[in-house]
Design an enzyme around this catalytic site. Structure first.
Site, short mmCIF file in Angstrom:
data_model
loop_
_atom_site.label_atom_id
_atom_site.label_comp_id
_atom_site.label_asym_id
_atom_site.label_seq_id
_atom_site.Cartn_x
_atom_site.Cartn_y
_atom_site.Cartn_z
N MET A 189 0.88 -1.32 0.06
CA MET A 189 -0.06 -0.09 -0.01
C MET A 189 0.98 1.32 0.09
O MET A 189 1.13 1.73 -1.02
CB MET A 189 -0.97 -0.14 1.41
N CYS A 190 1.35 1.51 1.19
CA CYS A 190 2.43 2.78 1.18
C CYS A 190 1.67 4.10 1.37
O CYS A 190 0.58 4.22 0.69
CB CYS A 190 3.31 2.87 0.09
N GLY A 191 2.01 4.87 2.16
CA GLY A 191 1.71 6.38 2.15
C GLY A 191 2.53 7.32 1.84
O GLY A 191 3.72 7.21 2.01
N ARG A 224 -1.41 3.46 6.15
CA ARG A 224 -1.02 2.89 5.00
C ARG A 224 0.41 2.48 4.93
O ARG A 224 0.65 1.73 3.77
CB ARG A 224 -0.99 3.88 3.93
N THR A 249 5.48 6.43 4.20
CA THR A 249 5.30 5.44 5.19
C THR A 249 4.95 4.06 4.27
O THR A 249 4.64 4.01 3.21
CB THR A 249 4.07 5.56 5.98
#
Lengths: 291, 227
Positions: free
Chosen positions: A1-3, A32, A141
């Protein structure tokens, strides 16, 4: 996912608050990406000087060996060296010969770059992000998909002076791009796909492209899913892949331009209620440059 | 009128209160303050109440809605009114991707723009967008109506089944098996009713209709390149 998050200030009076604002944005994006986090901050810089951001577990003896002309700041597992640009070969040479355990993760006139494994809020606290000032910064993130959860795999990636990139997504042609870029002199420190995207942009910038032109070209050459936020010494840019696979929202006021994977990341910014909030279009380069 | 301040009350508490309402409740008008882009606000409602959200909402706002009217006084994140069954959702700002995705019924009105994949796999919902819509909208749309007062992005109606698409502005490109179709009296009537229901100020004759060429319903080797 990652933010991912990014903040580019237009109003110099906000510069002392850059770190505090960025730390708040980063913490909200924990949902995330709880694996690891990182950020780059463009702070003060002086003509003729260079900053190197080093990562390692033990910096004992490094400042003493490098001599009095090298200023240093230690923040947890990272150390920033600040010295005359003409001294760069000597400093890098000494590190390579004597301290192979230490990695140089960022270099440039203004960039400082920090990343570690752990919850984003903890990573921000360990490095004292809230106390940093600057003109712009990006953060990430991570929820790893393409490679292992290691500090090496955390973002941002920096492959050129004062350049950095954060990426949400995954690239499918990073191996072939790497084989094309390495003979051009672009060096990679990890097996990560996002580092290849950073290297690609560094290569284009080196060949004379503007930041916007480099990103424009990446639409033809990169295959995969991506939302990128990119920083240079004076610039800040955003690009999403042509099918806008990964989320993005932006806010602009007279005082700043802000990016977040979700609007939630932006709610702590000053005057957000009056900001122009919009979703960046797919395959369109958004770039801002400081004068 | 119940007012729930999300700066003080947890989102799950709000949703639990809304889910606990009976069909004949007297608390028919709710206001939600400080939404701050939180996800899944007013999702899964199943009673005829009105919920006003005073600001920007996150993902899947009013998802799975039945009977209720949800008004978002700002922008909505990904998947607003996703899988709505009935009722009405009104976004006063812009909507992010996949607005009204897979929804079976009800009316979704977006005063601003909607981004990519608006009405993807729609199954009976009526969507009226007063601004423009992004690429790949109405992808695999099966039933329902999408009305756009502005422009449509690339690949509108790709692999569409039976939904009706009305666009007033420019269509950047049509997707596979989506074609422009004749506007007959029944379509004018339908469009007029939807424009009226959405409070949209536009004349029926300004629109063009698009729909399925029905060439990809069953696999035929001559159509292989169109998939």
């Amino acid at each position: 996912m990652c933010g991912i998050v990014g903040l580019f200030l237009k109003d110099p009076s906000l510069e002392p608050e850059l770190g505090t604002l960025l730390a708040g944005m980063l913490a909200v994006m924990t949902d995330r990406g709880p694996d690891s986090a990182g950020f780059a901050v463009y702070g003060a810089g002086a003509e003729g000087r260079i900053k190197l951001t080093l990562r390692g577990n033990d910096f004992d003896g490094v400042p003493a060996a490098l001599g009095a002309g090298v200023n240093f700041t230690v923040r947890d597992t990272h150390m920033v060296l600040d010295f005359a640009a003409s001294d760069e070969d000597r400093v890098r040479g000494w590190l390579a010969r004597n301290r192979p355990d230490i990695v140089v993760i960022g270099a440039g006139k203004r960039i400082e770059l920090y990343k570690e494994v752990g919850l984003p809020a903890q990573v921000a606290t360990r490095f004292g992000l809230a106390g940093m000032s600057g003109t712009h910064g990006v953060g990430h993130t991570r929820m790893a998909t393409e490679s292992a959860v290691t500090t090496d795999g955390a973002h941002p990636f920096s492959t050129g002076a004062d350049q950095c990139l954060v990426h949400n997504g995954s690239l499918s042609n990073h191996r072939s791009l790497r084989r094309m870029l390495e003979p051009q002199g672009i060096r990679f420190a990890t097996d990560n796909d996002s580092e290849v995207a950073a290297g690609y942009l560094s290569w284009k910038l080196r060949e004379g492209a503007s930041l916007a032109e480099a990103l424009e070209a990446s639409l033809d050459d990169l295959d995969g899913f991506f939302t990128f936020v990119v920083g240079t010494e004076n610039g800040f840019a955003v690009l999403r892949d042509p099918i806008s696979c990964k989320p993005a929202v932006m806010a602009e006021t007279d005082r700043y331009v802000a990016f977040g994977s979700e609007y939630r990341a932006l709610v702590g910014l000053p005057g957000i209620e009056q900001a122009r909030v919009f979703e960046p279009e797919p395959a369109r380069v958004y770039a801002w440059e400081r004068n | 009128m119940p007012v729930v301040n999300l700066a003080e009350t947890a989102k799950r508490e709000l949703n639990a209160q809304l889910h606990a309402l009976s069909v004949d409740t007297n608390e028919t008008h709710w206001r939600v303050e400080n939404p701050q882009g939180q996800h899944a606000l007013a999702a899964g409602l199943n009673v005829p109440v009105t919920v006003e959200i005073a600001g920007h909402a996150g993902y899947y706002c009013a998802g799975m809605n039945s009977q209720a009217t949800v008004v978002i006084e700002g922008n909505a994140g990904v998947g607003v009114a996703e899988n709505m069954m009935s009722g009405k959702v009104h976004v006063k700002g812009d909507a992010s991707q996949s607005a009204g995705a897979t929804a079976h019924g009800g009316l979704l009105v977006i005063d601003g723009d909607a981004s990519a994949r608006c009405g993807i796999s729609m199954k009976g919902i009526d969507i009226v967008v007063k601004g423009s819509i992004g690429p790949m909208s109405a992808f695999m749309a099966q039933s329902g109506t999408l009305v756009v007062l502005g422009d449509a992005g690339d690949a509108l109606g790709d692999s569409i089944y039976e939904a009706r698409l009305f666009v007033r502005g420019e269509v950047k490109s049509l997707g596979a098996d989506c074609v422009e179709k004749e506007m007959r009296a029944e379509h004018r009537d339908l469009l007029h009713k939807l424009l009226e229901a959405a409070g949209a100020d536009a004349g029926v004759d300004e629109f063009r209709r698009y729909g399925s060429a029905r060439g990809l319903y069953n696999f035929h080797v001559d159509n292989a390149s169109a998939y």
